[in-house]
Scaffold this motif. Structure first.
Motif: not given
Length: 681
Positions: A174-180, A199-203, A205-212
């Motif tokens: 699970w992760f959430k990709h956020i662009q706003q 986000a960069r590690e997943r190629d 843009d924007g931001w990625v939130l995870t459950l870690d």
């Protein structure tokens, strides 16, 4: 002469461990171990320490040194190929363990050696534990019962491994990709930087939130978007379950039912009424009644205070933020707002003062002052990840006495949480001198760009906690692996050194060593320290009852299991929450599906150990409060009477030798800000 089983290079080259080579290597080691067992049991009536116990100890330690790197890599660098190899070995190891535990000739040999005059106290304690464990492994069962016991062990090994795999996979998926950017309003710069890095590690843009936790927790504490908090809360508390965004994909529900059923059956097969009784056989607590009375007593002192704390939070959310109703995903957010309002302090304000480049040397200096040791970085072959560091410990004479790996940061394919584990035990015998080696593993926020990792104060406490476990393993003076370090330390005492070390995260004198601003090196300002100390017991009763909820749920699950009714996981959890919880979670919450401590770790019917040992650790630290936190004589006494003996003496006897009396709950309740009359532990 060095035992040939232990003559290989003492440190593994982790980068050279290939999944396809794991199973053949473990099979070869098991063949060697079985040959040793066959040889020593040929004439058990003539068994001595040298011809019977030592060969078995050498075989056990050699097997541990072969398996430990594989098990460790499976936890910190998980891959499909390694997981397959790991799971292929589990039934073979389980079968071997059952064969050893149910071998009457081995038991007879242990009993013969136990009659030998001239054994030292550690040898006698090791034999005592060994004989007890044969009985707990089913050596007294008839052939049919032994076969059933063996089958249960095999099945249990697979179930607990699958539980942990499900939880890891659900967390990673699970992760959430956020662009706003406005969705992330309120998040501190450190959390935003981590989200950009992810986000960069997943190629992306924007931001990625995870459950870690380094990603999840800042959202729950700081994100102004309540819907975002709700979304992450839902994903987190439904991992590996039949609910939430991944409903049914990695559902641990059926596994939990079967695990509890098998534990109960095993306990009854061994003559215990339930698994809770069986679990106490090697622990400090003397009965299930004593454990329940202990937990209920703490609850009695804490629940009303915890409910008052929640009402204070509700009133604050209403008066200052016009929030009419608090949901579970609001608790951390408004609690942090109240903390800042009341004490003008936050974890983020403290973070710049705890760069890991300052915290680690400070921790090592504290260990030097307390225990007269030196810690320095060293070189190890084939580390498993660039973030990993390797250290060695030198005693007062400058002799290397232990080593440890430190793997500090969260990443993909790494199990969550923090832990200490054993790579090698202290083992000094004829012609062989092996020092202990430990793994210390955490999941801290990683470094961002060129800046060192900045730890929250909570993360600093976690580091000290795991280092405390490591000290008990590494500073042991016991020469026999079976009772050296943490081995055979009762599970409800094993948290004593870890929780004890956390106290040095709160004292001004020690904070001078571990805290310094990342840019200027300036010490933690006095006024910031005072605010930090003032906030130490913020919502301490709510934290207390949360831990009591976990402990009561765990113990009652195993104490009250009824084969006819099944595990009753939901109903027991509801009853416990009715007793101690201040806010009932939503119906979709599946906390138990991620409770790896009891379903995949060593805390089954033992989670109470955290609070039990916290009584011991708080009472032990109170002696330093009386004499000075760096008092040399007191530090030496703690090392000699708590750390060095390991599992070679009774835990209560060791505590009394250090403290001069049995423990009381007074120091724990005082440290928690809950003042009551002194109660006996």
């Amino acid at each position: 002469m060095t035992n040939p089983l232990l003559s290989e290079r003492p440190l593994a080259e982790f980068s050279a461990i290939l999944p396809e080579q794991v199973e053949p290597a473990i099979e070869a080691r098991l063949t060697q171990c079985r040959a040793v067992i066959a040889a020593v049991t040929d004439h058990p009536e003539s068994a001595t320490w040298d011809n019977f116990i030592e060969p078995i100890e050498a075989a056990d330690e050699a097997l541990n040194r072969s398996w430990s790197p594989v098990s460790h890599l499976n936890a910190v660098m998980n891959s499909e190929a390694l997981r397959e190899a790991y799971n292929a070995c589990l039934p073979k190891l389980s079968e071997y363990g059952t064969d050893v535990g149910q071998n009457p000739q081995l038991l007879h040999g242990y009993q013969q050696v136990a009659k030998t005059p001239g054994l030292d106290a550690a040898q006698r304690k090791m034999l005592e534990h060994g004989i007890r464990d044969f009985h707990l492994s089913g050596v007294d069962l008839d052939a049919e019962q032994k076969a059933r016991f063996r089958a249960m062990n095999q099945r249990m090994t697979r179930l607990t491994s699958q539980y942990e795999e499900n939880l890891l996979d659900a967390t990673n998926a699970w992760f959430k990709h956020i662009q706003q950017a406005d969705q992330l309003k309120g998040l501190p710069d450190s959390a935003l930087a981590l989200a950009r890095q992810q986000a960069r590690e997943r190629d992306l843009d924007g931001w990625v939130l995870t459950l870690d936790i380094p990603s999840y927790l800042p959202v729950m504490m700081y994100a102004e978007d309540g819907e975002l908090r709700r979304e992450l809360y839902t994903a987190y508390c439904t991992r590996a379950s039949d609910q939430g965004p991944q409903a049914g994909r990695w559902d641990n529900g059926p596994l939990m039912e079967e695990i509890l059923a098998l534990r109960h059956e095993r306990a009854q097969l061994l003559g215990f009424a339930n698994f809770a009784e069986l679990s106490l056989a090697p622990k400090m607590a003397r009965s299930t009644t004593e454990v329940m009375d202990f937990l209920n007593d703490l609850a009695e002192h804490s629940v009303s205070r915890a409910r008052a704390e929640l009402e204070e939070l509700r009133a604050f959310a209403k008066s200052d933020h016009d929030q009419d109703q608090l949901e579970p995903w609001d608790l951390a957010y408004y609690s942090e707002k109240l903390r800042q309002h009341r004490y003008d302090i936050s974890q983020e304000e403290l973070r710049p003062y705890f760069p890991i480049t300052r915290v680690l040397p400070g921790l090592f200096e504290i260990a030097r002052r307390l225990f007269d040791i030196q810690i320095r970085e060293a070189t190890a072959p084939g580390l498993w990840h660039p973030d990993v560091r390797f250290y060695e410990i030198l005693d007062s004479a400058g002799t290397r006495c232990a080593q440890f790996y430190l793997d500090p940061y969260a990443r993909q394919k790494k199990r969550g949480g923090a832990w200490m584990d054993v790579y090698a035990n202290r083992y000094w015998t004829h012609g062989h001198q092996q020092i202990p080696v430990a793994y210390l593993v955490c999941n801290f926020s990683p470094p961002i760009d060129d800046q060192p990792a900045l730890l929250t104060h909570q993360e600093v406490q976690t580091l000290f906690h795991e280092f405390g476990h490591g000290l008990q393993h590494m500073l042991t003076r016991i020469n026999y692996p079976a009772v050296a370090g943490i081995n055979q330390v009762p599970w409800d005492a094993v948290e004593l050194p870890s929780q004890f070390m956390e106290n040095w995260c709160w004292e001004r004198e020690s904070l001078h060593l571990i805290a310094g601003h990342v840019e200027t090196g300036a010490p933690l300002p006095d006024e910031l320290f005072e605010r930090m100390r003032a906030a130490r017991n913020f919502q301490s009763a709510m934290q207390m009852v949360r831990q009591l909820e976990f402990a009561l749920f765990d113990f009652r699950l195993h104490l009250e299991y009824d084969p006819k009714a099944g595990a009753r996981i939901d109903s027991i959890l509801d009853q416990v929450r009715e007793q101690v919880a201040v806010m009932k979670p939503p119906a979709f919450n599946r906390f138990a599906h991620g409770f790896a401590h009891i379903f995949a770790g060593g805390y089954a019917a033992g989670y109470y150990s955290y609070k039990w040992a916290e009584v011991l650790s708080a009472d032990a630290f109170s002696l330093f409060e009386e004499r000075g936190i760096f008092d040399t004589a007191t530090g030496r006494a703690f090392r000699e009477q708590i750390l060095e003996p390991g599992g070679a003496a009774d835990a209560m006897d060791l505590f009394i030798a250090f403290r001069g009396r049995e423990p009381t709950t007074e120091a724990l309740l005082r440290h928690s800000g809950i003042q009551v009359d002194v109660q006996e532990c």
